[in-house]
Design a protein around this motif. Sequence first.
Motif, PDB file in Angstrom:
ATOM      1  N   ASP A  18      -6.343   6.312  -1.729  1.00 54.96           N
ATOM      2  CA  ASP A  18      -7.177   5.889  -1.415  1.00 54.96           C
ATOM      3  C   ASP A  18      -7.358   3.878  -1.466  1.00 54.96           C
ATOM      4  O   ASP A  18      -8.502   3.521  -1.470  1.00 54.96           O
ATOM      5  CB  ASP A  18      -8.905   6.056  -1.649  1.00 54.96           C
ATOM      6  CG  ASP A  18      -9.180   7.805  -1.472  1.00 54.96           C
ATOM      7  OD1 ASP A  18      -8.594   8.349  -0.216  1.00 54.96           O
ATOM      8  OD2 ASP A  18      -9.366   8.393  -2.508  1.00 54.96           O
ATOM      9  N   VAL A  19      -5.923   3.734  -1.575  1.00 57.76           N
ATOM     10  CA  VAL A  19      -5.930   2.465  -1.273  1.00 57.76           C
ATOM     11  C   VAL A  19      -6.198   2.026   0.185  1.00 57.76           C
ATOM     12  O   VAL A  19      -5.178   2.466   0.899  1.00 57.76           O
ATOM     13  CB  VAL A  19      -4.629   2.042  -2.216  1.00 57.76           C
ATOM     14  CG1 VAL A  19      -4.262   1.026  -1.524  1.00 57.76           C
ATOM     15  CG2 VAL A  19      -3.834   2.392  -3.420  1.00 57.76           C
ATOM     16  N   GLN A  20      -6.703   1.026   0.246  1.00 58.38           N
ATOM     17  CA  GLN A  20      -7.012  -0.019   1.285  1.00 58.38           C
ATOM     18  C   GLN A  20      -6.525  -1.543   1.350  1.00 58.38           C
ATOM     19  O   GLN A  20      -6.804  -1.949   0.815  1.00 58.38           O
ATOM     20  CB  GLN A  20      -8.192   0.401   1.792  1.00 58.38           C
ATOM     21  CG  GLN A  20      -9.250   1.228   1.870  1.00 58.38           C
ATOM     22  CD  GLN A  20     -10.402   2.063   2.625  1.00 58.38           C
ATOM     23  OE1 GLN A  20     -11.526   1.947   1.356  1.00 58.38           O
ATOM     24  NE2 GLN A  20     -11.463   2.043   4.159  1.00 58.38           N
ATOM     25  N   LEU A  21      -7.446  -2.146   3.163  1.00 61.49           N
ATOM     26  CA  LEU A  21      -6.527  -3.240   3.031  1.00 61.49           C
ATOM     27  C   LEU A  21      -8.004  -4.595   3.209  1.00 61.49           C
ATOM     28  O   LEU A  21      -8.199  -3.959   3.531  1.00 61.49           O
ATOM     29  CB  LEU A  21      -5.431  -3.113   4.002  1.00 61.49           C
ATOM     30  CG  LEU A  21      -4.569  -2.158   3.769  1.00 61.49           C
ATOM     31  CD1 LEU A  21      -3.309  -2.245   5.029  1.00 61.49           C
ATOM     32  CD2 LEU A  21      -3.414  -3.551   2.692  1.00 61.49           C
ATOM     33  N   LYS A  22      -7.799  -5.108   2.398  1.00 63.81           N
ATOM     34  CA  LYS A  22      -8.636  -6.426   2.563  1.00 63.81           C
ATOM     35  C   LYS A  22      -8.468  -7.445   3.108  1.00 63.81           C
ATOM     36  O   LYS A  22      -7.369  -7.821   2.794  1.00 63.81           O
ATOM     37  CB  LYS A  22      -9.478  -6.269   1.461  1.00 63.81           C
ATOM     38  CG  LYS A  22     -10.785  -7.579   1.907  1.00 63.81           C
ATOM     39  CD  LYS A  22     -11.788  -7.499   0.360  1.00 63.81           C
ATOM     40  CE  LYS A  22     -12.281  -8.897  -0.059  1.00 63.81           C
ATOM     41  NZ  LYS A  22     -11.113  -9.881  -0.431  1.00 63.81           N
ATOM     42  N   TRP A  23      -8.575  -8.007   4.702  1.00 65.40           N
ATOM     43  CA  TRP A  23      -7.923  -9.526   5.301  1.00 65.40           C
ATOM     44  C   TRP A  23      -8.720 -10.376   4.438  1.00 65.40           C
ATOM     45  O   TRP A  23      -9.901 -10.395   3.770  1.00 65.40           O
ATOM     46  CB  TRP A  23      -8.611  -9.380   6.386  1.00 65.40           C
ATOM     47  CG  TRP A  23      -8.154 -10.221   7.305  1.00 65.40           C
ATOM     48  CD1 TRP A  23      -6.755 -10.143   8.378  1.00 65.40           C
ATOM     49  CD2 TRP A  23      -8.634 -11.460   7.560  1.00 65.40           C
ATOM     50  NE1 TRP A  23      -6.817 -11.519   8.866  1.00 65.40           N
ATOM     51  CE2 TRP A  23      -7.501 -12.439   8.171  1.00 65.40           C
ATOM     52  CE3 TRP A  23      -9.615 -12.379   6.681  1.00 65.40           C
ATOM     53  CZ2 TRP A  23      -7.712 -14.029   9.043  1.00 65.40           C
ATOM     54  CZ3 TRP A  23      -9.240 -13.739   7.220  1.00 65.40           C
ATOM     55  CH2 TRP A  23      -8.360 -14.389   7.822  1.00 65.40           C
ATOM     56  N   ARG A  32       1.275  -1.015  -0.209  1.00 69.74           N
ATOM     57  CA  ARG A  32      -0.527   0.225   0.253  1.00 69.74           C
ATOM     58  C   ARG A  32       1.190   1.279  -0.281  1.00 69.74           C
ATOM     59  O   ARG A  32       0.854   2.301  -1.247  1.00 69.74           O
ATOM     60  CB  ARG A  32      -1.540  -0.346   1.240  1.00 69.74           C
ATOM     61  CG  ARG A  32      -1.726   1.345   1.152  1.00 69.74           C
ATOM     62  CD  ARG A  32      -2.392   1.554   2.663  1.00 69.74           C
ATOM     63  NE  ARG A  32      -3.488   2.955   2.583  1.00 69.74           N
ATOM     64  CZ  ARG A  32      -2.481   3.870   2.875  1.00 69.74           C
ATOM     65  NH1 ARG A  32      -1.184   3.870   2.779  1.00 69.74           N
ATOM     66  NH2 ARG A  32      -3.437   4.980   2.585  1.00 69.74           N
ATOM     67  N   GLU A  33       2.284   1.295   0.793  1.00 67.21           N
ATOM     68  CA  GLU A  33       3.336   2.420   0.862  1.00 67.21           C
ATOM     69  C   GLU A  33       3.646   3.106  -0.436  1.00 67.21           C
ATOM     70  O   GLU A  33       3.175   3.116  -0.990  1.00 67.21           O
ATOM     71  CB  GLU A  33       3.740   2.151   1.790  1.00 67.21           C
ATOM     72  CG  GLU A  33       2.792   1.969   3.522  1.00 67.21           C
ATOM     73  CD  GLU A  33       4.145   1.753   4.928  1.00 67.21           C
ATOM     74  OE1 GLU A  33       4.978   1.317   4.405  1.00 67.21           O
ATOM     75  OE2 GLU A  33       3.457   1.988   6.281  1.00 67.21           O
ATOM     76  N   ALA A  34       3.532   2.103  -1.072  1.00 64.46           N
ATOM     77  CA  ALA A  34       4.711   1.807  -2.267  1.00 64.46           C
ATOM     78  C   ALA A  34       3.675   2.137  -3.388  1.00 64.46           C
ATOM     79  O   ALA A  34       4.088   3.353  -4.375  1.00 64.46           O
ATOM     80  CB  ALA A  34       5.097   0.596  -2.334  1.00 64.46           C
ATOM     81  N   LEU A  35       2.399   1.938  -3.706  1.00 67.73           N
ATOM     82  CA  LEU A  35       1.507   2.282  -4.399  1.00 67.73           C
ATOM     83  C   LEU A  35       0.905   4.114  -4.417  1.00 67.73           C
ATOM     84  O   LEU A  35       0.802   4.937  -5.050  1.00 67.73           O
ATOM     85  CB  LEU A  35       0.127   1.500  -4.831  1.00 67.73           C
ATOM     86  CG  LEU A  35       0.790  -0.206  -4.838  1.00 67.73           C
ATOM     87  CD1 LEU A  35      -1.144  -1.039  -5.345  1.00 67.73           C
ATOM     88  CD2 LEU A  35       1.244   0.024  -6.991  1.00 67.73           C
ATOM     89  N   GLN A  36       0.860   4.008  -3.036  1.00 68.20           N
ATOM     90  CA  GLN A  36       0.673   5.416  -2.507  1.00 68.20           C
ATOM     91  C   GLN A  36       1.943   6.299  -2.627  1.00 68.20           C
ATOM     92  O   GLN A  36       1.549   7.062  -3.210  1.00 68.20           O
ATOM     93  CB  GLN A  36       0.461   5.374  -0.840  1.00 68.20           C
ATOM     94  CG  GLN A  36       0.293   6.893  -0.357  1.00 68.20           C
ATOM     95  CD  GLN A  36      -0.068   7.646   0.835  1.00 68.20           C
ATOM     96  OE1 GLN A  36      -1.077   6.711   1.019  1.00 68.20           O
ATOM     97  NE2 GLN A  36       1.044   7.858   1.672  1.00 68.20           N
ATOM     98  N   GLU A  37       2.522   5.815  -2.526  1.00 65.62           N
ATOM     99  CA  GLU A  37       3.971   6.471  -3.363  1.00 65.62           C
ATOM    100  C   GLU A  37       3.959   6.583  -4.381  1.00 65.62           C
ATOM    101  O   GLU A  37       4.802   8.116  -5.216  1.00 65.62           O
ATOM    102  CB  GLU A  37       5.521   6.135  -3.071  1.00 65.62           C
ATOM    103  CG  GLU A  37       5.528   6.239  -1.448  1.00 65.62           C
ATOM    104  CD  GLU A  37       6.888   5.833  -0.625  1.00 65.62           C
ATOM    105  OE1 GLU A  37       7.456   5.106  -2.140  1.00 65.62           O
ATOM    106  OE2 GLU A  37       7.808   5.737   0.612  1.00 65.62           O
ATOM    107  N   LEU A  38       3.460   6.032  -5.375  1.00 69.78           N
ATOM    108  CA  LEU A  38       3.242   6.359  -6.771  1.00 69.78           C
ATOM    109  C   LEU A  38       2.377   6.889  -7.715  1.00 69.78           C
ATOM    110  O   LEU A  38       2.008   7.036  -8.286  1.00 69.78           O
ATOM    111  CB  LEU A  38       3.335   4.457  -7.801  1.00 69.78           C
ATOM    112  CG  LEU A  38       4.201   3.685  -7.405  1.00 69.78           C
ATOM    113  CD1 LEU A  38       5.142   2.459  -7.711  1.00 69.78           C
ATOM    114  CD2 LEU A  38       5.795   5.172  -8.203  1.00 69.78           C
ATOM    115  N   GLY A  39       1.243   7.336  -6.385  1.00 73.29           N
ATOM    116  CA  GLY A  39       0.385   8.213  -7.021  1.00 73.29           C
ATOM    117  C   GLY A  39      -1.058   8.145  -6.969  1.00 73.29           C
ATOM    118  O   GLY A  39      -2.388   8.590  -7.575  1.00 73.29           O
ATOM    119  N   ALA A  40      -1.132   6.157  -6.486  1.00 73.22           N
ATOM    120  CA  ALA A  40      -2.612   5.840  -5.970  1.00 73.22           C
ATOM    121  C   ALA A  40      -3.306   6.355  -4.728  1.00 73.22           C
ATOM    122  O   ALA A  40      -2.863   7.034  -3.994  1.00 73.22           O
ATOM    123  CB  ALA A  40      -2.601   4.433  -5.563  1.00 73.22           C
TER     124      ALA A  40
END
Length: 274
Positions: A112-117, A102-110
């Motif tokens: 509102d990325v969330q995590l689904k267990w 998530r942190e990687a994709l956010q740094e690339l501009g993504a």
Amino acid sequence: MIGLKKAAIRGDIPADVQECIENFATFDAIESTNSYLLQVPAPGPGMMNVAATTNQTSGRGRQGKTWDAPAGSGLCLSVAYTFASHVRDLPALTLALGLAAREALQELGARDVQLKWPNDLMAGDGKLAGILTEVQEQTLDGATIVAGIGVNVDLGEDFLATSKKEWDRCAIDMKHVCESPPSAGRIAAKLVTRFRTAFRDYGAQGFAPLAAHWAKYDWLTGRTIQVRTANNDVTGVASGVADDGALLLQTVDEGERRITSGTIANVDAQAAGQ
């Protein structure tokens, strides 16, 4: 989508991370990057092997599931890492890698990325990426883990429209969550870098220090869900994750349930749309 170029990817990886990579392979097409790394010799303690492609022909998901996507529409990346000592709460490593991704994709501009267990990255109500972790070798002293991630980069409008017909197949891609979508190569470099840090830190401290951070991006919290376990299906309201990565579920009949292994079989449609 242009094929991956190993030299360009490595050029985007910091020098200290490059020093931890024993083998780095890219493929125009391959059945499964995870399967490939499971078959080659494990890296040394604290080291990594990496495999990547934009065309995975027989990719595997959790519990035998598959995620079909057009050739060249996404990145499939696997990293093998060897822990030098015993790893506690090993199943929760998938959650830690989800945070790293998530942190990687956010740094690339993504956005509102969330995590689904336990293993998906979501944007809105669409699946953006999924993770599969497998054990290559395990001893009393340590373990080699192969972690694979598939990231949807540009699926095409027809595929996206078709995927929305079923909640558990609904997809989204980087093209639709970034103002300037990164190349698959840039995504690969960022993921390798973040995964290396996640592996190192997990070996030292496990999941507990990450639980509160993971909760900030928990896509399931507050939703009524059905979880398929090895023994039965359990329905309740998701209420976060425990320090060992277990899913916490508030049920009518049994109160709080801890789910350590299972698959999300259904999500309340009304809650999912809010």
